[in-house]
Write a protein that holds these residues in place. Structure first.
Motif, short mmCIF file in Angstrom:
data_model
loop_
_atom_site.label_atom_id
_atom_site.label_comp_id
_atom_site.label_asym_id
_atom_site.label_seq_id
_atom_site.Cartn_x
_atom_site.Cartn_y
_atom_site.Cartn_z
N PHE A 286 0.86 -1.18 0.00
CA PHE A 286 0.00 0.00 0.00
C PHE A 286 0.89 1.23 0.00
CE2 PHE A 286 -2.90 3.07 2.19
CZ PHE A 286 -3.92 3.04 1.25
N ALA A 287 0.48 2.25 -0.77
CA ALA A 287 1.25 3.48 -0.86
C ALA A 287 0.34 4.68 -0.58
CB ALA A 287 1.90 3.62 -2.23
N VAL A 288 0.82 5.61 0.24
CA VAL A 288 0.11 6.86 0.51
C VAL A 288 0.89 8.00 -0.13
CG1 VAL A 288 -0.77 8.43 2.28
CG2 VAL A 288 -0.79 5.96 2.69
N ASN A 289 0.29 8.65 -1.11
CA ASN A 289 0.91 9.79 -1.78
C ASN A 289 0.45 11.07 -1.09
OD1 ASN A 289 2.00 8.20 -4.15
ND2 ASN A 289 -0.19 7.80 -4.38
N VAL A 290 1.39 11.82 -0.52
CA VAL A 290 1.06 13.02 0.24
C VAL A 290 1.47 14.26 -0.54
CG1 VAL A 290 1.21 14.20 2.45
CG2 VAL A 290 1.49 11.71 2.35
N LYS A 291 0.52 15.19 -0.72
CA LYS A 291 0.80 16.43 -1.44
C LYS A 291 0.30 17.63 -0.64
CE LYS A 291 0.61 14.28 -6.03
NZ LYS A 291 0.05 14.35 -7.39
N GLU A 292 0.82 18.79 -1.01
CA GLU A 292 0.38 20.03 -0.35
C GLU A 292 -0.83 20.58 -1.09
OE1 GLU A 292 2.87 23.61 1.41
OE2 GLU A 292 2.55 23.91 -0.74
N GLU A 293 -1.91 20.83 -0.34
CA GLU A 293 -3.12 21.39 -0.93
C GLU A 293 -2.82 22.78 -1.49
OE1 GLU A 293 -6.80 21.59 -2.36
OE2 GLU A 293 -6.15 19.86 -1.20
N GLY A 294 -3.30 23.05 -2.68
CA GLY A 294 -3.10 24.35 -3.31
C GLY A 294 -1.97 24.34 -4.32
N THR A 295 -0.80 23.78 -3.94
CA THR A 295 0.35 23.73 -4.86
C THR A 295 0.47 22.38 -5.55
OG1 THR A 295 1.90 22.93 -3.17
CG2 THR A 295 1.58 25.33 -3.34
N ASN A 296 -0.09 21.35 -4.94
CA ASN A 296 -0.02 19.97 -5.44
C ASN A 296 1.41 19.42 -5.47
OD1 ASN A 296 -1.84 17.91 -6.17
ND2 ASN A 296 -1.21 18.03 -8.31
N LEU A 297 2.31 20.03 -4.69
CA LEU A 297 3.69 19.55 -4.61
C LEU A 297 3.78 18.40 -3.61
CD1 LEU A 297 5.58 22.97 -4.51
CD2 LEU A 297 5.39 21.39 -6.45
N PRO A 298 4.70 17.44 -3.85
CA PRO A 298 4.84 16.32 -2.91
C PRO A 298 5.40 16.80 -1.57
CG PRO A 298 6.56 16.25 -4.58
CD PRO A 298 5.60 17.32 -5.02
N LEU A 299 4.97 16.16 -0.49
CA LEU A 299 5.43 16.51 0.86
C LEU A 299 6.27 15.37 1.42
CD1 LEU A 299 2.43 18.25 2.69
CD2 LEU A 299 4.59 19.26 1.95
N ALA A 300 7.53 15.66 1.70
CA ALA A 300 8.41 14.66 2.31
C ALA A 300 8.38 14.82 3.83
CB ALA A 300 9.83 14.83 1.79
N ALA B 60 1.01 -4.35 -7.87
CA ALA B 60 1.57 -3.20 -7.17
C ALA B 60 0.76 -2.84 -5.93
CB ALA B 60 1.63 -2.01 -8.10
N GLY B 61 -0.28 -3.60 -5.63
CA GLY B 61 -1.08 -3.31 -4.45
C GLY B 61 -1.99 -2.11 -4.65
N ASP B 62 -2.31 -1.44 -3.55
CA ASP B 62 -3.26 -0.33 -3.57
C ASP B 62 -2.54 0.97 -3.21
OD1 ASP B 62 -5.64 0.94 -3.87
OD2 ASP B 62 -6.62 0.09 -2.10
N ASN B 63 -3.20 2.11 -3.49
CA ASN B 63 -2.60 3.40 -3.14
C ASN B 63 -3.70 4.43 -2.97
OD1 ASN B 63 -2.72 5.30 -5.75
ND2 ASN B 63 -2.43 3.16 -6.41
N ILE B 64 -3.33 5.55 -2.34
CA ILE B 64 -4.26 6.65 -2.12
C ILE B 64 -3.47 7.95 -2.12
CG2 ILE B 64 -4.09 6.61 0.41
CD1 ILE B 64 -7.05 7.30 0.54
N THR B 65 -4.11 9.04 -2.56
CA THR B 65 -3.49 10.37 -2.54
C THR B 65 -4.22 11.24 -1.51
OG1 THR B 65 -2.80 10.24 -4.86
CG2 THR B 65 -2.95 12.43 -3.87
N MET B 66 -3.45 11.90 -0.63
CA MET B 66 -4.02 12.77 0.40
C MET B 66 -3.30 14.11 0.39
SD MET B 66 -4.45 9.92 3.44
CE MET B 66 -5.19 11.08 4.60
N ASN B 67 -4.08 15.19 0.54
CA ASN B 67 -3.52 16.54 0.50
C ASN B 67 -3.56 17.17 1.89
OD1 ASN B 67 -3.40 16.02 -2.19
ND2 ASN B 67 -4.77 17.66 -2.82
N MET B 68 -2.45 17.80 2.29
CA MET B 68 -2.35 18.47 3.59
C MET B 68 -2.35 19.99 3.41
SD MET B 68 0.40 16.13 5.67
CE MET B 68 -0.12 16.76 7.28
#
Length: 375
Positions: free
Chosen positions: A41-55, A113-121
Motif C-alpha cells: 500500500f502506498a500513501v501519496n502526500v501532497k500540499e493542498e493548493g500547490t499539489n507539490l509532494p510533501l516529504a 503493485a497493491g493499492d494506493n491513495i493520494t491525500m492533501n495536507m
C-alpha cells in the motif's frame, strides 16, 4: 458446469500444494491465509493548493488488528508492505501542517503493485481565522450577560469537521481554518444550549422570583416571549410576513392616568404597514389608541428591511384612568444575534474564506428560545 467443477478442483489442489509446502517451511495454514489477505500500500502526500509532494510526513495506518507506520520520501510517498486489506484509518502529521485523518479501504483486487491513495495536507501558515466571544443571559431580572465556558464550535466543509474550538472562561473562541489562497467554502456551527434561568413572575401576592428549569437557547431561532410583571401590558401586533420577527414594547410613560410615551425594546422585522399597539391594564384604565409605522431599510435583506420605526409612534389617544406604570422586572426579550457572516447569511450557511482572512464575530444567545418549566 463440468468445466467449473474441474477448475475448482484444480484450485483446491493448488491451495493444498501451497499449504503443504508452507507447512514444510514452518508456516501454518492460518498464516498462509493471512498472507493472502495482505498487500502492499502506498500513501501519496501532497500540499493542498500547490499539489507539490510533501516529504517527511509521519503516516500511520490503523487497521482492525494492527497499526502500521511509515514516513513519506522525497516524492511524498509512504510505502507499506504486508498490510492487511479492508477498512483502515490513515493519519498524517507534519510540523507546519494541519493534521489529517481519513477513512479508506485497502484493496489490491489482484494488482501486483497493491493499492494506493493520494491525500492533501493544508499548510498552517495559509489558514483563515474566525474568532470572537460568546455570551448568554440566564438571569432575566438583570441586564448582565454571562460568558459560558466550554461551548464547542465547529467549522465544517462538506459535512466534515475541519476545525473546532471551545470557549474559554471569558467566552472567547478562535477557529483556525485550513484553506489556501484560492479559498474554500465552510460553515460554522454553534450548538443548542440548555441552562436554568432566573425569572420574575407576577402572582396574586405580587412579583416573585422563580427558576425556569432547562431553558433552551437556539442560536439561529427567535427569542421566546417572556412573562411580563408590568401592571400595564402593551403588545405590538404581529408582523405582516409569516417569517418576520415580533417587535415588543420596552416601557411606557403614564402622566395623570394618560399614556404619553411608548418605547420599543425590539423593532422586529417583516412589518410593512402601520401596526397597532394593544394596551391591557391590570389595574384599571382604558381608551388608549396607539400605532407605530414601519420603516424600509434597503441595507437589510428580505424580510428584515421591513422594520418598525421607533421614532414614528402615534398616540391618537392616551386613554384615561391608567395607574402609574410599574416596569417589567424581567429584561425584555433579547433575540440571538451575531450568528451571521454578514447581514443576510448565517454562519451555518456556506461562506468562502481565504488564507489570511480574519473574521471577528461576537455571538449572543439572547434570553432563550424555549422557556423551561417554571419552579
Amino acid at each position: 458446469m463440468y468445466k467449473l467443477r474441474n477448475y475448482l478442483f484444480l484450485l483446491f489442489i493448488g491451495f493444498g500444494i501451497v499449504f503443504t509446502s508452507c507447512e514444510k517451511d514452518g508456516l501454518t495454514e492460518e498464516e498462509v491465509l493471512n498472507m493472502a489477505q495482505e498487500t502492499t500500500f502506498a500513501v501519496n502526500v501532497k500540499e493542498e493548493g500547490t499539489n507539490l509532494p510533501l516529504a517527511g510526513v509521519d503516516v500511520t495506518i490503523s487497521a482492525s488488528s494492527n497499526v502500521y507506520t511509515s514516513v513519506s520520501d522525497e516524492f511524498g510517498v509512504a510505502y507499506f508492505e504486508n498490510i492487511e486489506q479492508g477498512d483502515v484509518i490513515i493519519a498524517l502529521k507534519k510540523e507546519g501542517y494541519f493534521n489529517l485523518t481519513q477513512e479508506a479501504e485497502v484493496f489490491s483486487n489482484g494488482r501486483l503493485a497493491g493499492d494506493n491513495i493520494t491525500m492533501n495536507m493544508y499548510a498552517e501558515e495559509m489558514a483563515a481565522i474566525v474568532k470572537g466571544s460568546v455570551r448568554i443571559q440566564t438571569d432575566l431580572t438583570t441586564t448582565a450577560f454571562e460568558h459560558p465556558e466550554g461551548i464547542e464550535i465547529y467549522a465544517k466543509y462538506n459535512n466534515t469537521t475541519i476545525a473546532s474550538a471551545k470557549t474559554d472562561a471569558e467566552g472567547n473562541y478562535s477557529l483556525l481554518i485550513p484553506t489556501t489562497a484560492n479559498g474554500r467554502y465552510i460553515t460554522i456551527h454553534f450548538p443548542d444550549l440548555v441552562f436554568d434561568q432566573k425569572i420574575a413572575v407576577r402572582e396574586e401576592s405580587g412579583v416573585v422570583m422563580k427558576t425556569a428549569k432547562g431553558t433552551i437557547f437556539r442560536p439561529y431561532d427567535k427569542a421566546m416571549a417572556l412573562p411580563s410583571t408590568a401592571n400595564i401590558l402593551a403588545t405590538v401586533a404581529g408582523p405582516n410576513y409569516s417569517n418576520g420577527r415580533q417587535a415588543y414594547v420596552e416601557s411606557l410613560t403614564v402622566e395623570s392616568g394618560v399614556i404619553s410615551g411608548v418605547e420599543l425594546g425590539d423593532i422586529g422585522y417583516g412589518y410593512s404597514t402601520y401596526s397597532a399597539i394593544y394596551i391591557n391594564s391590570l389595574d384599571g384604565g382604558s381608551g388608549a389608541n396607539i400605532e407605530v409605522d414601519s420603516d424600509f431599510d434597503g441595507s437589510y435583506c428580505y424580510p428584515e428591511y421591513y422594520r418598525l420605526d421607533p421614532n414614528d409612534i402615534s398616540i391618537y389617544s392616551g386613554g384615561t384612568g391608567y395607574p402609574d406604570y410599574e416596569p417589567n422586572v424581567n429584561v425584555s426579550t433579547m433575540h440571538p444575534g451575531g450568528f451571521k457572516w454578514d447581514l443576510c447569511d448565517y454562519l451555518n450557511e456556506t461562506e468562502r474564506v481565504e488564507s489570511g482572512d480574519v473574521y471577528l464575530i461576537d455571538v449572543n444567545y439572547g434570553t432563550g428560545t424555549e422557556l423551561g418549566e417554571i419552579q
